[in-house]
Design an enzyme around this catalytic site. Structure first.
Site, mmCIF file in Angstrom:
data_model
loop_
_atom_site.group_PDB
_atom_site.id
_atom_site.type_symbol
_atom_site.label_atom_id
_atom_site.label_comp_id
_atom_site.label_asym_id
_atom_site.label_seq_id
_atom_site.Cartn_x
_atom_site.Cartn_y
_atom_site.Cartn_z
ATOM 1 N N ALA A 155 0.830 -1.208 0.000
ATOM 2 C CA ALA A 155 0.000 0.000 0.000
ATOM 3 C C ALA A 155 0.860 1.251 0.000
ATOM 4 O O ALA A 155 0.582 2.213 -0.725
ATOM 5 C CB ALA A 155 -0.943 -0.012 1.203
ATOM 6 N N TYR A 156 1.908 1.250 0.809
ATOM 7 C CA TYR A 156 2.812 2.393 0.865
ATOM 8 C C TYR A 156 3.459 2.637 -0.494
ATOM 9 O O TYR A 156 3.494 3.768 -0.991
ATOM 10 C CB TYR A 156 3.882 2.142 1.919
ATOM 11 C CG TYR A 156 4.949 3.208 1.990
ATOM 12 C CD1 TYR A 156 4.691 4.426 2.611
ATOM 13 C CD2 TYR A 156 6.213 3.001 1.446
ATOM 14 C CE1 TYR A 156 5.672 5.420 2.677
ATOM 15 C CE2 TYR A 156 7.196 3.976 1.515
ATOM 16 C CZ TYR A 156 6.920 5.187 2.134
ATOM 17 O OH TYR A 156 7.889 6.156 2.182
ATOM 18 N N THR A 157 3.977 1.577 -1.111
ATOM 19 C CA THR A 157 4.638 1.712 -2.404
ATOM 20 C C THR A 157 3.664 2.220 -3.459
ATOM 21 O O THR A 157 4.001 3.105 -4.261
ATOM 22 C CB THR A 157 5.233 0.366 -2.840
ATOM 23 O OG1 THR A 157 6.154 -0.082 -1.843
ATOM 24 C CG2 THR A 157 5.956 0.483 -4.168
ATOM 25 N N SER A 159 0.999 3.999 -2.969
ATOM 26 C CA SER A 159 0.633 5.389 -2.681
ATOM 27 C C SER A 159 1.698 6.349 -3.173
ATOM 28 O O SER A 159 1.408 7.447 -3.662
ATOM 29 C CB SER A 159 0.387 5.580 -1.181
ATOM 30 O OG SER A 159 1.601 5.552 -0.435
#
Length: 250
Positions: A155-157, A159
């Site tokens: 999810a971080y990547t 985003s």
């Protein structure tokens, strides 16, 4: 004359880590800096105190990002301190809980995107009438969007990959106003976000080994790159993702 004399800058999430280092550097270069915080006013106040002790100008303002109405609250708070803006650094972000893809929840995914992607996009949109021609926008990205993959941080990547796409598109949109838009992608930096990975000698050695310089990055390493992009010297650089990993992608 200082490089940013007469300029007003805002750094989101500037109470600690990379954000604090960026705020300190921009102030040292002569900008009046808005030190934004989400929930920790005390940390932001400490950054402003350091800036003022060094002879610089700064102010704090708070608005939690990722909540309903966050962008309106952000700019309403900013407007009580300044009547225009020259430099916006979208630094605030969250890593999210590292989990296997099968365990990623919708709530966790939505939270990461709300803070890391949606907030910066609409902060810029709502802030454009405040941003002066010839201004600067710098988005803090990550090395994970360029060659290094950590599935547990999907999810971080994702985003941050969206922020990279936003950077390039926005650069084209705002070029007629002389506004540059760039992204900076740090590697492992000695901040609270990486505290667990750097807590042991073994962990620090492993993280340092990712860099060609065999050391962990410092917040000031990133701040110096942002300061260049915020300056007049970077007037011909826009739509770029700047590798700030210390050679980790070589």
């Amino acid at each position: 004359m200082s490089a940013l004399a007469g300029r007003t800058a805002v750094v989101t999430g500037a109470g600690r880590g990379i954000g604090a280092a960026i705020a300190l550097r921009l102030a040292a270069d002569g900008a009046r800096v808005g030190v934004h915080y989400g929930r920790s006013a005390e940390a932001a106040d400490a950054v402003v105190a350091r800036i003022r002790d060094a002879g610089g100008a700064a102010f704090t303002f708070g608005a939690p990002l990722g909540d309903a109405g966050d962008t309106d609250a952000f700019w309403e708070a900013f407007d009580t301190h300044a009547d225009g803006l020259d430099i916006l650094v979208n630094n605030a972000g969250i890593l999210g809980e590292p989990v296997p893809f099968a365990e990623l929840t919708r709530a966790a995914y939505d939270e990461v995107f709300a803070v890391n992607t949606t907030a910066p996009v609409f902060l810029v949109q709502r802030g454009l009438r405040r941003l002066r021609d010839g201004g600067r926008i710098v988005n803090i990205s990550t090395k994970f969007t360029h060659g290094i993959r950590v599935p547990e941080l999907l999810a971080y990547t994702m985003s941050k990959a969206a922020i990279d796409a936003f950077t390039a598109s926005l650069a084209k949109e705002l070029a007629p106003r002389g506004i540059t838009v760039n992204a900076v992608g740090p590697g492992v930096v000695d901040t609270d976000m990486n505290a667990v990975r750097l807590a042991t000698a073994e962990g620090r050695e492993l993280m340092a080994g990712q860099s060609a310089f065999d050391r962990v990055g410092r917040p000031e390493d990133i701040a110096d790159i942002v300061a260049f992009l915020a300056s007049g010297d970077a007037r011909w650089v826009t739509g770029q993702w700047i590798d700030a990993t210390g050679g980790a992608l070589l």
